[in-house]
Design an enzyme around this catalytic site. Structure first.
Site, short mmCIF file in Angstrom:
data_model
loop_
_atom_site.label_atom_id
_atom_site.label_comp_id
_atom_site.label_asym_id
_atom_site.label_seq_id
_atom_site.Cartn_x
_atom_site.Cartn_y
_atom_site.Cartn_z
N ARG A 1 0.66 -1.36 0.30
CA ARG A 1 0.08 -0.17 -0.27
C ARG A 1 0.67 1.52 -0.46
NH1 ARG A 1 -1.71 1.70 4.36
NH2 ARG A 1 -2.83 -0.52 4.76
N LYS B 1 -8.63 7.95 -18.29
CA LYS B 1 -9.33 8.50 -20.26
C LYS B 1 -7.78 8.80 -20.94
CE LYS B 1 -12.96 9.17 -17.37
NZ LYS B 1 -13.10 8.61 -16.45
O1 P1T Z 1 -13.63 7.99 -13.23
P1 P1T Z 1 -12.93 8.55 -12.32
O2 P1T Z 1 -11.45 8.10 -12.70
O3 P1T Z 1 -13.50 7.96 -10.76
O4 P1T Z 1 -12.41 9.82 -12.45
C1 P1T Z 1 -13.74 11.02 -12.49
C2 P1T Z 1 -13.62 12.32 -13.01
C3 P1T Z 1 -13.37 13.11 -13.28
N1 P1T Z 1 -12.68 14.95 -12.99
C4 P1T Z 1 -13.06 13.98 -14.41
C5 P1T Z 1 -13.13 15.02 -15.32
C6 P1T Z 1 -14.10 13.17 -15.58
O5 P1T Z 1 -14.41 13.45 -16.32
C7 P1T Z 1 -13.84 12.20 -14.47
C8 P1T Z 1 -14.59 10.63 -14.70
N2 P1T Z 1 -15.66 11.12 -16.06
C9 P1T Z 1 -16.62 10.54 -16.86
C10 P1T Z 1 -16.48 9.01 -16.26
C11 P1T Z 1 -17.26 10.81 -17.65
O6 P1T Z 1 -17.85 10.38 -18.65
O7 P1T Z 1 -17.26 12.09 -17.67
#
Ligand code: P1T
Length: 381
Positions: free
Chosen positions: A46, A195
């Site tokens: 961790r 992303k």
């Molecule tokens: O899904 P996660 O990895 O926890 O990330 C959250 C997040 C944070 N900031 C932005 C700008 C984001 O677009 C996201 C996640 N967004 C999507 C799942 C979406 O489809 O917009």
């Protein structure tokens, strides 16, 4: 090092034990110690994992920062930043942001006595007028999800620095290839690495990058104390994704531009939200702080009925109807019922997010096929 070389080499060192050119997946929870307190710098996974450390080094280098930290999701990375605060502290954030960030702020952190002000960040005066003695953090997303609004990172940082207010930029929509907020004065950069960084829609992960050692130590302490760390397999996948970030981003931008222009010329399409248009309200700032405009586009149809939007959302064949973005494949999304459903309707509408807004994550397929798909889904009649 130029960006393309950096994407391929950042955090990559041949494995010291075998020479393996790719960072191995250190799938272990713990490490054998020679005697109590005598170890190789690795005690428990961790806190330390070599695959994660390689990725964290890559994160730092990509954002031109000194330090990087990896989290089990984007929202876990956001959560860690807010945990720097204490009850009574105030945060100024945008009124257009990812619905999950809004949910975390309103439903989780408000009850611990942290106050969030949601303001239109295109006008710096709106931020300034909300600053008071309790303001500890300005949280901004640029471009915003899903309305593609742009905030001037340099101007916000200049406002915050003399007042010792932290500036965090959620840089997910731009990716580190197109925008580097630390260079513009921000203190922390946050990414949903789910992303563009990973790029293949096969992992959930978050990232924080920063320059200040004390800030890094505080965030590392939160990372290991709260435990939202990504597993080594996920770190490996993101490390692999990063190696093609530059080529992917260039194609995302090229396809995004072609589709934004095509949508704008389509007789059935109403407003198109894309910061690359010269008449986008903050185009001039986008042009200065971003290398290019990315692959995210939102739009409305001239027919503002739900039926019309629903028809398009369920008729595309290449654009898959799904939450998320930034993968090689194109996605279509309905923010009001999907990614931003956690924002009360009244709040969404007030801030310009209509019930019928459609969001595209333009992938890196052949753009002719993507346009053909949108053409058949939108129709001409
Ligand atoms: O899904 P996660 O990895 O926890 O990330 C959250 C997040 C944070 N900031 C932005 C700008 C984001 O677009 C996201 C996640 N967004 C999507 C799942 C979406 O489809 O917009």
């Amino acid at each position: 090092m130029k960006p393309a070389t950096l994407c391929i080499h950042a955090g990559s060192h041949p494995d010291p034990s075998t020479g393996a050119i790719m960072t191995p997946i250190y799938q272990t929870s713990t490490y054998v110690q020679e005697a109590p307190g005598v170890n190789k710098g690795y005690e428990y996974a961790r806190s330390q994992n070599p695959t994660r450390f390689a990725l964290e080094e890559a994160f730092a280098l990509l954002e031109k920062g000194k330090y990087g930290l990896a989290f089990s999701s984007g929202v876990a990375a956001t959560d860690a930043v807010i945990k720097l605060l204490a009850p009574g502290d105030e945060v100024i954030c945008g009124n257009d942001m990812y619905g999950g960030t809004y949910r975390l702020f309103t439903k989780v952190f408000e009850k611990f006595g942290i106050k969030f002000h949601y303001v239109n960040m295109q006008d710096i005066a709106n931020i300034e007028s909300h600053i008071n003695a309790n303001t500890r953090l300005i949280w901004l997303e640029t471009p915003t999800n899903p309305l593609m609004n742009i905030t001037d990172i340099r101007a916000v940082s200049a406002l915050a620095k003399p007042r010792k207010i932290l500036v965090t930029v959620d840089n997910t929509f731009a990716s580190p290839y197109l925008q580097n907020p630390l260079d513009l004065g921000a203190d922390i950069v946050m990414h949903s690495a789910t992303k563009y960084l990973s790029g293949h829609s096969d992992v959930i992960q978050g990232a924080l990058m920063m320059n200040d050692k004390e800030l890094r130590d505080q965030l590392y302490f939160i990372q290991k104390s709260c435990g939202a760390v990504p597993g080594p397999m996920d770190c490996f996948l993101v490390l692999r994704g990063i190696k093609t970030l530059h080529v992917r981003m260039e194609r995302h931008c090229e396809n995004g531009k072609a589709i934004a222009q095509w949508l704008r010329n389509h007789p059935k399409v109403g407003k198109v939200y894309w910061p690359g248009f010269e008449d986008h309200p903050n185009h001039a700032i986008a042009k200065v702080q971003m290398k290019d405009f990315g692959g995210m586009i939102s739009f409305e149809l001239k027919d503002d009925s739900m039926d019309a939007a629903r028809k398009v959302l369920s008729s595309t064949k290449l654009f898959a109807l799904a939450e998320s973005l930034g993968g090689v494949e194109s996605l279509i999304n309905h923010p009001a019922s999907m990614t931003h459903a956690s924002i009360p309707r009244e709040e969404r509408i007030k801030n310009g997010l209509s019930d019928t807004l459609i969001r595209l994550s333009v992938g890196i397929e052949d753009v002719d096929d993507l346009i053909e798909d949108l053409e058949q889904a939108i129709g001409r009649e």
